[in-house]
Design an enzyme around this catalytic site. Structure first.
Site, PDB file in Angstrom:
ATOM      1  NE  ARG A 133      40.914 -26.103  41.429  1.00  0.00           N
ATOM      2  CZ  ARG A 133      39.948 -25.262  42.152  1.00  0.00           C
ATOM      3  NH1 ARG A 133      39.485 -24.101  41.541  1.00  0.00           N
ATOM      4  NH2 ARG A 133      39.334 -25.809  43.233  1.00  0.00           N
ATOM      5  CG  HIS A 223      47.815 -28.021  41.574  1.00  0.00           C
ATOM      6  ND1 HIS A 223      46.871 -27.350  41.095  1.00  0.00           N
ATOM      7  CD2 HIS A 223      47.288 -28.645  42.771  1.00  0.00           C
ATOM      8  CE1 HIS A 223      45.814 -27.502  41.740  1.00  0.00           C
ATOM      9  NE2 HIS A 223      46.241 -28.292  43.032  1.00  0.00           N
ATOM     10  NE  ARG A 226      43.851 -25.261  44.184  1.00  0.00           N
ATOM     11  CZ  ARG A 226      42.768 -24.269  44.430  1.00  0.00           C
ATOM     12  NH1 ARG A 226      42.881 -22.848  43.803  1.00  0.00           N
ATOM     13  NH2 ARG A 226      41.839 -24.756  44.906  1.00  0.00           N
ATOM     14  CG  HIS A 249      39.228 -26.066  48.875  1.00  0.00           C
ATOM     15  ND1 HIS A 249      40.096 -26.002  49.529  1.00  0.00           N
ATOM     16  CD2 HIS A 249      39.827 -26.349  47.733  1.00  0.00           C
ATOM     17  CE1 HIS A 249      41.474 -25.997  49.235  1.00  0.00           C
ATOM     18  NE2 HIS A 249      41.153 -26.581  47.837  1.00  0.00           N
ATOM     19  CE1 TYR A 258      47.117 -27.629  50.371  1.00  0.00           C
ATOM     20  CE2 TYR A 258      44.870 -26.957  50.739  1.00  0.00           C
ATOM     21  CZ  TYR A 258      45.973 -27.359  49.980  1.00  0.00           C
ATOM     22  OH  TYR A 258      45.752 -27.735  48.295  1.00  0.00           O
TER      23      TYR A 258
END
Length: 276
Positions: A133, A223, A226, A249, A258
């Site tokens: 991040r 972002h 990422r 996560h 994803y």
């Protein structure tokens, strides 16, 4: 600072909330109080219900922002005012399920190659190759780069958790070139003032400038790199548990989203019209 605000801040600090979460929650209560023109302790449950309805239907807030507003007000109500929070009368707004925007591998490459500045190139490559991040990247120190184990240590990332993510040989070579040219004092990536970390705003500006120079017209922020990290690794066959660990996560379901934007999965779907 009012006694109520101070009490709320101190309560969250004792619970080890992050500085960004504290700011978000305090702002949520402060904005609600200004909306009514009264001290938040004088508001009724009906007032809070009306305000939550207002912010939910105003279309001015993202799903993530609404969640933060709700959580901040709920925390204040229950733990600072010590009042009962009736979930039936004060339900949490349903979060929209939005798939992440993804750049192609070619777009990421052209974005990174759009700058000749070694610091900027290192920042963009680092974000893409590690899945960090932006807030984690700006806090990195040279000691967090472990070239023996080929990992990057993320100290106190989101949720106040430490973790490790991958350090590739290509990224290590890039960092060594950058180090020889800049020699940062404290943080891996510093701003104009030696010893001070580069700001997130500067990183965003670098990203936007490179996007424009590369001719990529997507409406995305830094972002997105990422998101690209996770999706491109899935496309390359890396399992979701490994990606979950590197990204930090908490839930596998966060990583699994994803899967829905994988090109490789869609490429395997047959063309129904070609069968006619």
């Amino acid at each position: 600072m009012t006694p109520l605000r101070q009490k709320m801040i101190h309560w969250m600090e004792r619970k080890n909330y992050s500085a960004s979460t504290i700011k978000c929650y305090v702002t949520a209560v402060s904005v609600m109080a200004r909306h009514f023109g009264r001290c938040p302790s004088k508001l009724s449950e009906s007032d809070v219900a009306d305000y939550l309805h207002y912010v939910t239907t105003s279309k001015s807030y993202s799903s993530s922002s609404l969640n933060g507003i709700y959580s901040g007000i709920k925390l204040f109500w229950e733990n600072i005012l010590e009042r009962l929070w009736n979930v039936r009368r004060l339900p949490r707004p349903k979060r929209a399920k939005v798939l992440p925007e993804i750049l192609s591998v070619e777009e990421v490459r052209s974005l990174i190659e759009a700058t000749n500045n070694q610091k900027h190139k290192s920042i963009l490559r680092m974000l893409y190759s590690t899945g960090l991040r932006m807030g984690e990247l700006v806090k990195l120190k040279p000691s967090d780069i472990d070239s023996h184990r080929m990992v990057v240590r993320v100290q106190q990332g989101k949720g106040k958790k430490d973790r490790y993510t991958i350090l590739t040989q290509a990224m290590l070579a890039q960092l060594r070139d950058y180090w020889r040219g800049y020699r940062p004092l404290v943080y891996l990536f510093e701003g104009r003032t030696p010893g001070q970390a580069i700001s997130g705003r500067t990183v965003q500006q670098v990203f936007k400038k490179c996007m424009k120079k590369a001719g990529i017209r997507r409406q995305v922020g830094v972002h997105v790199l990422r998101h690209c990290f996770a999706t491109h690794l899935l496309d390359a066959g890396v399992d979701t548990l490994t990606i979950k660990s590197m990204m930090g996560h908490v839930n596998l379901s966060t990583t699994a989203r994803y899967i829905h934007v994988q090109n490789k999965r869609l490429e395997k779907v047959p063309d129904l019209l070609s069968q006619w």
